[in-house]
Design a protein around this motif. Structure first.
Motif, PDB file in Angstrom:
ATOM      1  N   ALA A 147       0.859  -1.189   0.000  1.00 51.74           N
ATOM      2  CA  ALA A 147       0.000   0.000   0.000  1.00 51.74           C
ATOM      3  C   ALA A 147       0.894   1.236   0.000  1.00 51.74           C
ATOM      4  O   ALA A 147       1.967   1.222   0.594  1.00 51.74           O
ATOM      5  CB  ALA A 147      -0.897  -0.002   1.235  1.00 51.74           C
ATOM      6  N   PRO A 148       0.466   2.302  -0.673  1.00 51.05           N
ATOM      7  CA  PRO A 148       1.298   3.505  -0.706  1.00 51.05           C
ATOM      8  C   PRO A 148       1.385   4.165   0.668  1.00 51.05           C
ATOM      9  O   PRO A 148       0.402   4.223   1.412  1.00 51.05           O
ATOM     10  CB  PRO A 148       0.581   4.408  -1.709  1.00 51.05           C
ATOM     11  CG  PRO A 148      -0.833   3.940  -1.690  1.00 51.05           C
ATOM     12  CD  PRO A 148      -0.777   2.462  -1.433  1.00 51.05           C
ATOM     13  N   SER A 149       2.565   4.634   1.002  1.00 45.74           N
ATOM     14  CA  SER A 149       2.783   5.359   2.251  1.00 45.74           C
ATOM     15  C   SER A 149       2.978   6.830   1.897  1.00 45.74           C
ATOM     16  O   SER A 149       3.883   7.178   1.142  1.00 45.74           O
ATOM     17  CB  SER A 149       4.027   4.823   2.966  1.00 45.74           C
ATOM     18  OG  SER A 149       4.281   5.562   4.130  1.00 45.74           O
ATOM     19  N   VAL A 150       2.101   7.677   2.427  1.00 47.37           N
ATOM     20  CA  VAL A 150       2.113   9.079   2.008  1.00 47.37           C
ATOM     21  C   VAL A 150       2.198  10.006   3.214  1.00 47.37           C
ATOM     22  O   VAL A 150       1.895   9.619   4.346  1.00 47.37           O
ATOM     23  CB  VAL A 150       0.855   9.433   1.188  1.00 47.37           C
ATOM     24  CG1 VAL A 150       0.743   8.563  -0.043  1.00 47.37           C
ATOM     25  CG2 VAL A 150      -0.395   9.333   2.040  1.00 47.37           C
ATOM     26  N   VAL A 151       2.607  11.223   2.930  1.00 45.55           N
ATOM     27  CA  VAL A 151       2.578  12.313   3.916  1.00 45.55           C
ATOM     28  C   VAL A 151       1.499  13.287   3.474  1.00 45.55           C
ATOM     29  O   VAL A 151       1.562  13.824   2.368  1.00 45.55           O
ATOM     30  CB  VAL A 151       3.937  13.038   3.986  1.00 45.55           C
ATOM     31  CG1 VAL A 151       3.867  14.171   4.999  1.00 45.55           C
ATOM     32  CG2 VAL A 151       5.046  12.065   4.340  1.00 45.55           C
ATOM     33  N   LEU A 152       0.473  13.492   4.318  1.00 46.96           N
ATOM     34  CA  LEU A 152      -0.619  14.413   3.994  1.00 46.96           C
ATOM     35  C   LEU A 152      -0.334  15.783   4.611  1.00 46.96           C
ATOM     36  O   LEU A 152       0.061  15.882   5.775  1.00 46.96           O
ATOM     37  CB  LEU A 152      -1.944  13.900   4.548  1.00 46.96           C
ATOM     38  CG  LEU A 152      -2.658  12.776   3.794  1.00 46.96           C
ATOM     39  CD1 LEU A 152      -3.983  12.472   4.485  1.00 46.96           C
ATOM     40  CD2 LEU A 152      -2.891  13.136   2.344  1.00 46.96           C
ATOM     41  N   VAL A 153      -0.565  16.832   3.822  1.00 49.04           N
ATOM     42  CA  VAL A 153      -0.421  18.207   4.313  1.00 49.04           C
ATOM     43  C   VAL A 153      -1.748  18.922   4.053  1.00 49.04           C
ATOM     44  O   VAL A 153      -1.948  19.513   2.987  1.00 49.04           O
ATOM     45  CB  VAL A 153       0.733  18.945   3.609  1.00 49.04           C
ATOM     46  CG1 VAL A 153       0.903  20.340   4.211  1.00 49.04           C
ATOM     47  CG2 VAL A 153       2.023  18.158   3.715  1.00 49.04           C
ATOM     48  N   PRO A 154      -2.692  18.874   5.005  1.00 46.60           N
ATOM     49  CA  PRO A 154      -3.974  19.564   4.808  1.00 46.60           C
ATOM     50  C   PRO A 154      -3.799  21.060   5.006  1.00 46.60           C
ATOM     51  O   PRO A 154      -3.189  21.511   5.972  1.00 46.60           O
ATOM     52  CB  PRO A 154      -4.865  18.961   5.894  1.00 46.60           C
ATOM     53  CG  PRO A 154      -3.922  18.497   6.954  1.00 46.60           C
ATOM     54  CD  PRO A 154      -2.635  18.133   6.270  1.00 46.60           C
ATOM     55  N   MET A 155      -4.338  21.849   4.084  1.00 46.85           N
ATOM     56  CA  MET A 155      -4.200  23.304   4.140  1.00 46.85           C
ATOM     57  C   MET A 155      -5.452  23.938   4.741  1.00 46.85           C
ATOM     58  O   MET A 155      -6.556  23.395   4.652  1.00 46.85           O
ATOM     59  CB  MET A 155      -3.962  23.862   2.732  1.00 46.85           C
ATOM     60  CG  MET A 155      -2.780  23.232   1.999  1.00 46.85           C
ATOM     61  SD  MET A 155      -1.196  23.372   2.865  1.00 46.85           S
ATOM     62  CE  MET A 155      -0.953  25.143   2.845  1.00 46.85           C
ATOM     63  N   ALA A 156      -5.247  25.098   5.349  1.00 46.53           N
ATOM     64  CA  ALA A 156      -6.324  25.906   5.918  1.00 46.53           C
ATOM     65  C   ALA A 156      -7.127  25.097   6.936  1.00 46.53           C
ATOM     66  O   ALA A 156      -6.553  24.322   7.707  1.00 46.53           O
ATOM     67  CB  ALA A 156      -7.213  26.451   4.796  1.00 46.53           C
ATOM     68  N   GLU A 157      -8.470  25.261   6.942  1.00 53.60           N
ATOM     69  CA  GLU A 157      -9.309  24.594   7.946  1.00 53.60           C
ATOM     70  C   GLU A 157      -9.337  23.081   7.798  1.00 53.60           C
ATOM     71  O   GLU A 157      -9.862  22.381   8.660  1.00 53.60           O
ATOM     72  CB  GLU A 157     -10.746  25.134   7.883  1.00 53.60           C
ATOM     73  CG  GLU A 157     -10.911  26.560   8.397  1.00 53.60           C
ATOM     74  CD  GLU A 157     -10.803  27.566   7.270  1.00 53.60           C
ATOM     75  OE1 GLU A 157     -10.090  27.288   6.281  1.00 53.60           O
ATOM     76  OE2 GLU A 157     -11.419  28.638   7.383  1.00 53.60           O
ATOM     77  N   LEU A 158      -8.773  22.552   6.710  1.00 57.89           N
ATOM     78  CA  LEU A 158      -8.740  21.094   6.546  1.00 57.89           C
ATOM     79  C   LEU A 158      -7.872  20.429   7.600  1.00 57.89           C
ATOM     80  O   LEU A 158      -7.933  19.211   7.787  1.00 57.89           O
ATOM     81  CB  LEU A 158      -8.222  20.732   5.147  1.00 57.89           C
ATOM     82  CG  LEU A 158      -9.085  21.204   3.977  1.00 57.89           C
ATOM     83  CD1 LEU A 158      -8.452  20.784   2.653  1.00 57.89           C
ATOM     84  CD2 LEU A 158     -10.505  20.650   4.088  1.00 57.89           C
ATOM     85  N   GLY A 159      -7.054  21.221   8.299  1.00 58.07           N
ATOM     86  CA  GLY A 159      -6.232  20.651   9.357  1.00 58.07           C
ATOM     87  C   GLY A 159      -7.038  20.113  10.518  1.00 58.07           C
ATOM     88  O   GLY A 159      -6.516  19.353  11.337  1.00 58.07           O
ATOM     89  N   VAL A 160      -8.321  20.491  10.635  1.00 60.07           N
ATOM     90  CA  VAL A 160      -9.145  20.009  11.741  1.00 60.07           C
ATOM     91  C   VAL A 160      -9.644  18.585  11.511  1.00 60.07           C
ATOM     92  O   VAL A 160     -10.110  17.914  12.433  1.00 60.07           O
ATOM     93  CB  VAL A 160     -10.345  20.970  11.955  1.00 60.07           C
ATOM     94  CG1 VAL A 160     -11.425  20.739  10.931  1.00 60.07           C
ATOM     95  CG2 VAL A 160     -10.899  20.853  13.360  1.00 60.07           C
TER      96      VAL A 160
END
Length: 698
Positions: free
Chosen positions: A678-691
């Protein structure tokens, strides 16, 4: 023809007497400043300055007489500056050294320092010149007893200069501490009733700036009321009335903007502004009573406030009239004057706004946009670079103008492409330059406020890049915006080493001595200009940044990771990709911006990825149980009133369902993967998506 004889001591007595009789109305100021030219027998301020300096130069040097004469000239100089700038720093330095070394000293020397330092308030000087003026005040006040009128006068001048320097150089901690010091001195006996009214007005204006920066509507409304109260007590022709009314108009416009953003209104309510300003004709009448430099100040203030008010009201004709005030102000200023830059910037934004205003004739809109871009380009060039506090703001305005011009080229694809490319280039430079502003701030709170604003701009630029398919540029914009405060902290930790390598051991020692914790300030520590917080003050940071900016370390200060840097880190960590989650907005759909470990960058459209998505809005309305927002915050999105009917747990479950179906399911299909892995990723949510708890998406 023999020059008219004069007596400086007698002239100073006349000025003092005239001031006690009244220096309130505009004509009073003109009368007193004109008195100096008349007694010296000179037609212009330049001619008077040349005569005073030449006569002093003819005296024997290093005597009490030459020291006293130098101090007298410095005391008279502010009167000349009301007519014309006097910027000969070499000659001014000579006079200051002579007065300091050979003048009577004591309270006489302190008052010469205080009056001479008003130059920094009358005319914008360089930060180095203002630092020198602050140092002279700090040296003069040492011999004076605490609470004495002369010491309070010096401390008030020091606070005013620090606030002015902070506005010029961008140090918000300096500004906040200066405001508090001025408030502490407000009841000093050094101020009579008229002067105290001026202090109240200045405090209300300064605190309204703070409230806007913090987006505090309640505090802003209170400071508007305070300023209204002061203006109600002024005579119709008071010398400061036009400026105060202009500041009041700007504060009211800012309050309406904050209210509209909080309520999610795209429109503005002109009736909510309640303009304080008289008609343009009345403004011109009041301004005409002032000396030349006073006219330049008030024309600029009135023009800037009028543009803010008329733009909110959608009044195209009003914008044109306000721009004429700014053009008149520019005619009175030199291009290297900071006031010229600020007025020209506002003039450029006014032209650009007219290009998109329904009330402007359609045939004129393209011309206005071209003029606006020309003004903004010229202003950006004159501002010099990222160290200038408006550089980022001017750059974003210019980038937006290029964007608009590209959008308007409906039948010229090449022109659209070129203008959009320029908007990305200028916008990326502006976002990158925001690093300088964050590095300048002392303390986490000020850096976070500045970083938040820069994060909003970075998101705007990133959306332009995504719309154009310029994915590498979008990565640069997002990474510049999301890591500003962390980058500032990382750079700060290495500052002493960088300074040491440059041979700047004195600055390095000052930085180390500043430590991590700044103590609370009392009255005796007022001149330290360091509020409670952490890290070196902005005044020290400014000097350090100037030293590093002129060195090979400049790139380390401003640069963000490239796509190649990110790919190298992904391979080292064994991750398949770094994914920025960008919420939709400004006509650009939600997007997952994928940077693969092999160096490719691409965008995946996610139409449901918006901060107004119902599951996210319900979750936030329920109080976001168990979570706090992360990532660089942006403007608060409109939220439903009250919690979700079935409570926080149900809202969380719906949010996790949405995160899985709207984002992660389509994202996983796009990610690279090896055999059986399975792919291993780093997510960087921007703005209010960080919640959003993305790890729990399903």
């Amino acid at each position: 023809m023999h020059a008219k004889p004069y007596d400086l001591q007698a002239l100073l007595y006349e000025i003092t007497q005239a001031a006690t009789e009244g220096k309130v109305d505009a004509q009073d100021l003109t009368r007193i400043s004109g008195l100096v030219l008349d007694r010296l027998g000179c037609a212009t301020a330049d001619e008077a300055w040349e005569r005073l300096y030449a006569d002093w130069k003819g005296l024997p040097r290093s005597t009490v007489m030459s020291g006293m004469r130098a101090g007298q000239i410095l005391t008279i100089l502010p009167m000349l500056r009301y007519h014309q700038p006097v910027t000969d720093q070499e000659r001014l330095g000579e006079l200051m050294r002579e007065a300091d070394t050979h003048g009577p000293g004591g309270s006489w020397g302190a008052m010469v320092t205080a009056v001479g330092s008003t130059a920094g308030l009358q005319q914008v000087e360089s930060p180095a010149d203002m630092e020198a003026a602050l140092a002279r005040i700090e040296q003069s006040r040492v011999a004076l007893p605490p609470g004495s009128p002369t010491r309070d006068a010096l401390d008030a001048m020091h606070a005013g200069l620090r606030a002015h320097l902070a506005q010029l150089g961008g140090g918000e901690d300096d500004f906040d501490s200066a405001v508090e010091d001025l408030a502490r001195l407000r009841d000093s006996p050094v101020f009579d009733l008229a002067a105290r009214l001026g202090v109240d007005a200045q405090l209300a204006v300064f605190r309204s700036h703070q409230a806007v920066r913090r987006e505090d509507e309640t505090a802003l409304a209170q400071h508007i009321h305070e300023l209204e109260s002061v203006i109600a007590q002024l005579t119709p022709d008071h010398m400061d009335r036009v400026g105060m009314e202009a500041n009041l108009d700007v504060a009211r416009a800012n309050l309406e903007i904050l209210s509209a953003r909080r309520e999610g209104r795209l429109d503005r309510d002109p009736s909510a502004l309640g303009s304080a300003a008289p008609t343009i004709d009345e403004v011109r009448r009041q301004i005409a009573l002032l000396p030349r430099q006073g006219q330049a100040d008030r024309l600029g203030e009135a023009g800037i406030s009028s543009i803010a008010r008329t733009l909110l009201a959608g009044d195209a004709q009003g914008v044109l009239e306000a721009m004429r005030l700014l053009q008149d102000a520019l005619d009175l200023l030199e291009p290297d004057d900071d006031r010229w830059i600020r007025n020209a910037f506002t003039l450029g934004t006014g032209h650009c706004a007219l290009a998109g205003m329904a009330g402007a004739p359609r045939a004129d809109r393209a011309r206005h946009l071209d003029q606006g871009i020309s003004w903004l380009k010229h202003t950006l060039r004159l501002s010099g670079g990222p160290a200038y506090p408006l550089w980022n703001t001017i750059g974003m305005a210019l980038a937006s103008a290029y964007r608009l011009r590209g959008d308007n080229q409906l039948f010229n694809a090449r022109a659209t492409c070129l203008n959009h490319a320029e908007s990305r280039r200028v916008g990326l430079d502006a976002v990158r330059a925001a690093t300088w502003s964050v590095l300048l701030q002392s303390g986490t709170a000020h850096a976070a406020e500045t970083g938040r604003r820069a994060g909003e701009q970075a998101l705007d630029v990133a959306r332009w890049c995504l719309a154009d398919g310029a994915y590498d540029d979008a990565v640069r914009a997002l990474d510049a915006g999301r890591g500003l405060v962390l980058h500032a902290a990382t750079v700060a930790a290495t500052v002493p080493d960088m300074l040491g390598a440059l041979g700047q051991t004195g600055l390095a020692d000052e930085w180390r001595a500043a430590g991590d914790v700044v103590p609370e300030l009392g009255p005796e520590a007022a001149l330290a200009a360091r509020p409670a917080g952490s890290g070196p003050s902005s005044r020290l940071r400014r000097r350090v940044l100037q030293a590093l900016a002129a060195s090979p370390y400049r790139q380390r200060l401003l640069d963000v990771p490239t796509t190649a840097d990110i790919c190298q880190a992904l391979r080292a960590m064994g991750r398949a990709a770094l994914v920025y989650l960008v919420p939709g907005g400004d006509g650009v759909p939600g997007t997952a911006l994928i940077v693969s470990a092999d160096g490719a960058a691409k965008g995946l459209r996610l139409p449901q990825l918006t901060v107004s998505a119902r599951p996210l809005a319900d979750y936030r309305a329920a109080g976001a149980p168990g979570r706090t927002a992360g990532g660089p915050p942006t403007v608060t999105t409109p939220q439903p009133q009250g919690p979700a009917p079935d409570g926080g747990r149900a809202a969380l479950e719906r949010l996790c369902d949405w995160a899985g179906s709207a984002v992660l399911e389509p994202l996983v299909k796009e990610l690279p993967r090896g055999w059986g892995r399975a792919p291993s990723v780093v997510l960087v949510p921007m703005a209010e998506l960080g919640v959003v708890p993305w790890h729990a998406a399903r």
